[in-house]
Scaffold this motif. Structure first.
Motif, PDB file in Angstrom:
ATOM      1  N   LYS A 256       0.799  -0.959  -0.028  1.00 20.95           N
ATOM      2  CA  LYS A 256       0.020  -0.048   0.124  1.00 20.95           C
ATOM      3  C   LYS A 256       0.918   1.186  -0.054  1.00 20.95           C
ATOM      4  CE  LYS A 256      -0.740   0.303   5.058  1.00 20.95           C
ATOM      5  NZ  LYS A 256      -1.702   0.479   6.155  1.00 20.95           N
ATOM      6  N   ALA A 257       0.356   2.404  -0.541  1.00 21.56           N
ATOM      7  CA  ALA A 257       1.081   3.565  -0.658  1.00 21.56           C
ATOM      8  C   ALA A 257       0.755   4.526   0.729  1.00 21.56           C
ATOM      9  CB  ALA A 257       0.830   4.346  -1.935  1.00 21.56           C
ATOM     10  N   ILE A 258       1.665   5.101   1.170  1.00 24.91           N
ATOM     11  CA  ILE A 258       1.414   6.043   2.273  1.00 24.91           C
ATOM     12  C   ILE A 258       2.237   7.377   1.966  1.00 24.91           C
ATOM     13  CG2 ILE A 258       0.584   4.228   3.887  1.00 24.91           C
ATOM     14  CD1 ILE A 258       3.199   5.010   5.291  1.00 24.91           C
ATOM     15  N   PRO A 259       1.715   8.573   2.435  1.00 26.38           N
ATOM     16  CA  PRO A 259       2.532   9.731   2.300  1.00 26.38           C
ATOM     17  C   PRO A 259       3.872   9.776   2.879  1.00 26.38           C
ATOM     18  CG  PRO A 259       0.173  10.304   2.758  1.00 26.38           C
ATOM     19  CD  PRO A 259       0.455   8.604   2.930  1.00 26.38           C
ATOM     20  N   PHE A 260       5.035  10.183   2.399  1.00 28.33           N
ATOM     21  CA  PHE A 260       6.341  10.119   2.896  1.00 28.33           C
ATOM     22  C   PHE A 260       6.140  10.757   4.497  1.00 28.33           C
ATOM     23  CE2 PHE A 260      10.205  12.583   3.902  1.00 28.33           C
ATOM     24  CZ  PHE A 260      11.062  11.532   4.091  1.00 28.33           C
ATOM     25  N   GLN A 261       5.382  11.825   4.845  1.00 31.99           N
ATOM     26  CA  GLN A 261       5.311  12.423   6.084  1.00 31.99           C
ATOM     27  C   GLN A 261       4.918  11.732   7.146  1.00 31.99           C
ATOM     28  OE1 GLN A 261       6.590  15.352   6.878  1.00 31.99           O
ATOM     29  NE2 GLN A 261       7.317  15.670   4.908  1.00 31.99           N
ATOM     30  N   SER A 262       4.212  10.481   6.595  1.00 32.72           N
ATOM     31  CA  SER A 262       3.505   9.687   7.858  1.00 32.72           C
ATOM     32  C   SER A 262       4.534   8.892   8.335  1.00 32.72           C
ATOM     33  CB  SER A 262       2.360   8.768   7.129  1.00 32.72           C
ATOM     34  OG  SER A 262       1.315   9.329   6.683  1.00 32.72           O
ATOM     35  N   LEU A 263       5.776   8.320   7.445  1.00 29.26           N
ATOM     36  CA  LEU A 263       6.925   7.710   7.878  1.00 29.26           C
ATOM     37  C   LEU A 263       7.701   8.535   8.776  1.00 29.26           C
ATOM     38  CD1 LEU A 263       8.571   5.285   7.929  1.00 29.26           C
ATOM     39  CD2 LEU A 263       9.573   5.901   5.844  1.00 29.26           C
ATOM     40  N   LEU A 264       7.980   9.778   8.333  1.00 35.19           N
ATOM     41  CA  LEU A 264       8.858  10.692   8.711  1.00 35.19           C
ATOM     42  C   LEU A 264       8.667  11.105  10.180  1.00 35.19           C
ATOM     43  CD1 LEU A 264      11.652  12.143   7.856  1.00 35.19           C
ATOM     44  CD2 LEU A 264      10.082  14.226   7.523  1.00 35.19           C
ATOM     45  N   ARG A 265       7.336  11.170  10.418  1.00 31.13           N
ATOM     46  CA  ARG A 265       6.686  11.570  11.720  1.00 31.13           C
ATOM     47  C   ARG A 265       6.984  10.384  12.666  1.00 31.13           C
ATOM     48  NH1 ARG A 265       2.487  14.356   8.920  1.00 31.13           N
ATOM     49  NH2 ARG A 265       1.247  12.376   9.062  1.00 31.13           N
ATOM     50  N   SER A 266       7.239   9.327  12.481  1.00 33.41           N
ATOM     51  CA  SER A 266       7.532   8.185  13.449  1.00 33.41           C
ATOM     52  C   SER A 266       8.777   8.100  13.705  1.00 33.41           C
ATOM     53  CB  SER A 266       7.565   6.736  12.579  1.00 33.41           C
ATOM     54  OG  SER A 266       8.310   6.560  11.603  1.00 33.41           O
ATOM     55  N   ALA A 269      12.335  14.157  16.301  1.00 32.00           N
ATOM     56  CA  ALA A 269      12.651  15.375  15.315  1.00 32.00           C
ATOM     57  C   ALA A 269      13.934  15.358  15.000  1.00 32.00           C
ATOM     58  CB  ALA A 269      12.093  16.813  16.329  1.00 32.00           C
ATOM     59  N   ASP A 270      14.925  15.208  15.754  1.00 30.48           N
ATOM     60  CA  ASP A 270      16.558  15.523  15.520  1.00 30.48           C
ATOM     61  C   ASP A 270      16.730  14.357  14.171  1.00 30.48           C
ATOM     62  OD1 ASP A 270      15.879  13.285  17.227  1.00 30.48           O
ATOM     63  OD2 ASP A 270      18.284  13.473  17.702  1.00 30.48           O
ATOM     64  N   ILE A 271      16.087  13.272  14.402  1.00 29.15           N
ATOM     65  CA  ILE A 271      16.516  12.154  13.347  1.00 29.15           C
ATOM     66  C   ILE A 271      15.644  12.517  12.025  1.00 29.15           C
ATOM     67  CG2 ILE A 271      16.077   9.924  12.836  1.00 29.15           C
ATOM     68  CD1 ILE A 271      16.656   8.861  15.580  1.00 29.15           C
ATOM     69  N   GLN A 272      14.516  13.115  12.092  1.00 21.94           N
ATOM     70  CA  GLN A 272      13.798  13.522  11.031  1.00 21.94           C
ATOM     71  C   GLN A 272      14.509  14.680  10.153  1.00 21.94           C
ATOM     72  OE1 GLN A 272       9.717  15.042  11.620  1.00 21.94           O
ATOM     73  NE2 GLN A 272       9.103  13.909  13.242  1.00 21.94           N
ATOM     74  N   LYS A 273      15.113  15.508  10.833  1.00 21.93           N
ATOM     75  CA  LYS A 273      16.122  16.531   9.917  1.00 21.93           C
ATOM     76  C   LYS A 273      17.166  15.861   9.438  1.00 21.93           C
ATOM     77  CE  LYS A 273      18.673  20.846  10.752  1.00 21.93           C
ATOM     78  NZ  LYS A 273      18.925  21.898  11.748  1.00 21.93           N
ATOM     79  N   ARG A 274      17.819  14.738  10.145  1.00 22.54           N
ATOM     80  CA  ARG A 274      18.970  14.022   9.459  1.00 22.54           C
ATOM     81  C   ARG A 274      18.464  13.269   8.177  1.00 22.54           C
ATOM     82  NH1 ARG A 274      21.104  10.747  13.932  1.00 22.54           N
ATOM     83  NH2 ARG A 274      20.186   9.077  13.233  1.00 22.54           N
ATOM     84  N   ILE A 275      17.357  12.669   8.302  1.00 17.57           N
ATOM     85  CA  ILE A 275      16.700  12.052   7.278  1.00 17.57           C
ATOM     86  C   ILE A 275      16.585  12.706   5.985  1.00 17.57           C
ATOM     87  CG2 ILE A 275      14.890  10.604   6.448  1.00 17.57           C
ATOM     88  CD1 ILE A 275      14.387   9.613   9.148  1.00 17.57           C
ATOM     89  N   GLU A 276      16.015  13.987   6.294  1.00 23.41           N
ATOM     90  CA  GLU A 276      15.867  14.811   5.219  1.00 23.41           C
ATOM     91  C   GLU A 276      17.143  15.441   4.564  1.00 23.41           C
ATOM     92  OE1 GLU A 276      13.095  15.677   3.735  1.00 23.41           O
ATOM     93  OE2 GLU A 276      11.455  16.068   4.958  1.00 23.41           O
ATOM     94  N   ASN A 277      18.148  15.800   5.478  1.00 23.22           N
ATOM     95  CA  ASN A 277      19.358  16.245   5.113  1.00 23.22           C
ATOM     96  C   ASN A 277      20.109  15.031   3.985  1.00 23.22           C
ATOM     97  OD1 ASN A 277      19.278  18.622   6.271  1.00 23.22           O
ATOM     98  ND2 ASN A 277      20.394  17.954   8.035  1.00 23.22           N
ATOM     99  N   GLY A 310      17.145   5.702  11.847  1.00 21.26           N
ATOM    100  CA  GLY A 310      17.065   6.704  10.878  1.00 21.26           C
ATOM    101  C   GLY A 310      18.284   6.739   9.672  1.00 21.26           C
ATOM    102  N   LYS A 311      18.997   5.928   9.635  1.00 18.94           N
ATOM    103  CA  LYS A 311      20.044   5.949   8.623  1.00 18.94           C
ATOM    104  C   LYS A 311      19.382   5.529   7.259  1.00 18.94           C
ATOM    105  CE  LYS A 311      24.275   4.804   7.029  1.00 18.94           C
ATOM    106  NZ  LYS A 311      24.321   4.914   5.644  1.00 18.94           N
TER     107      LYS A 311
END
Length: 357
Positions: A256-266, A269-277, A310-311
């Protein structure tokens, strides 16, 4: 008037996509054809296929000169074509301009970019499988490994192998979920290895824990295309979540397809930034490095894994990606997907005019 040829072996699988491109062609003053490479007449510089009649909105049979531009949607992993057909494709590349020339097999691609200083941190350990003893060596080294066909697509032919004393557990993804088999006889295991390697060349990657708390595998697809200025642009990204106990997450196999933000929010916050970078580095660096080492590309589907720490990992790179994930999650952006080949065709034409060709 410009002309663009859409090349595919399977019109039905690309019917909706090709038709939407053809509908969009009216506003760009481009004639659109579709054809199979088997129907190229190299002696007379003609192709038998179909052209899209804008007024009636249907495809009509036609014979036409070789279009000056070709959008290649042939999938190498499915090309059980004759030597004669392969020669026709080669001939066509000398007589037309392709929007993108695609990438070679996974091993050649990984070898060319996985050691680069800015990218090597994102690639899992990967090796080429030549014979069954290579599989044994990787199993002894890692315990669990992923085997992937070098020219595969759509998640087909991917296996997760686990070694447990004298047995090997084999898992793969099927449409109805996961498939599992355990082989405990060495001769039986060797026969399975031999049959597998006789069907396709394979690469091996270290196993990465890329599943959620429900034991469902997932990955992130980044979809990139060049725009009308020859600049790489992200059209969208989304997450594919596979069936429980499956090995891979592919929409054709029930993911199934889900929005990227749904995964990112799991993630915190500091790891979210590292993932986006990390994703930003991949987007900024990988397409340019690929084009330095291979021929021109028009689009890329980059499959990314994000482990529980978060790697970020680059799992696969597709130069002829599917669009189903983006069409499902970002319906308001689908018109950009359909106009992109036409706009890039016009960009290439303007460059050829400048060059005096």
């Amino acid at each position: 008037m410009l002309a663009l040829g859409l090349m595919s072996f399977n019109f039905m699988s690309e019917l909706g996509y090709f038709t939407e491109i053809a509908k969009a062609s009216a506003q760009h003053d481009i004639t659109v054809y579709r054809f199979s490479p088997e129907n190229i007449d190299t002696q007379n510089d003609l192709i038998k296929g179909e052209w899209f009649d804008i007024h009636s909105g249907i495809w009509l049979p036609a014979s036409f000169p070789v279009p000056p531009f070709i959008y290649d949607r042939l999938f190498q992993g499915m090309m059980n074509s004759s030597e004669r057909t392969r020669e026709k494709i080669k001939w066509l590349k000398d007589h037309s301009t392709f929007l993108g020339y695609g990438l070679p097999g996974k091993w050649e691609v990984f070898q060319s970019v996985a050691r680069l200083s800015g990218l090597k941190v994102f690639f899992p350990e990967t090796s080429k499988i030549y014979e069954s003893r290579d599989i044994w060596a990787e199993l002894h080294k890692h315990g669990r490994i992923m085997l992937k066909p070098e020219f595969g697509s759509g998640g087909m032919g991917i296996y997760l192998l686990s070694k447990d004393k004298n047995s090997v557990r084999i898992r793969m993804t099927k449409k109805d979920g996961g498939y599992e088999r355990t082989l405990s006889n060495v001769d039986q295991i060797e026969r399975w290895f031999s049959v597998l390697l006789s069907e396709s060349p394979y690469i091996c990657q270290q196993y990465l824990e890329l599943s959620n708390r429900e034991n469902r595998p997932y990955d992130v697809r980044l979809f990139l295309q060049k725009d009308e200025r020859n600049i790489w642009t992200e059209r969208g990204r989304g997450v594919r979540v596979g069936s429980k106990h499956a090995v891979t997450a592919n929409l054709a196999a029930g993911a199934k397809a889900i929005p990227f933000q749904s995964l990112l929010r799991s993630y915190p916050a500091d790891i979210q930034k590292r993932i986006e970078n990390s994703i930003s580095v991949i987007k900024r660096t990988l397409p340019q490095e690929l084009e330095k080492r291979f021929r021109r590309l028009f689009e890329l589907g980059i499959d990314i894994g994000i482990d529980r720490s978060g790697k970020v990992w680059i799992l696969d790179i597709n130069s002829k990606p599917g669009r189903k994930l983006i069409e499902q999650l970002l319906q308001d952006k689908t018109h950009l997907l359909y106009s992109a080949p036409l706009l890039y065709c016009k960009y290439l034409d303007s460059e050829l005019v400048k060059a005096g060709d």
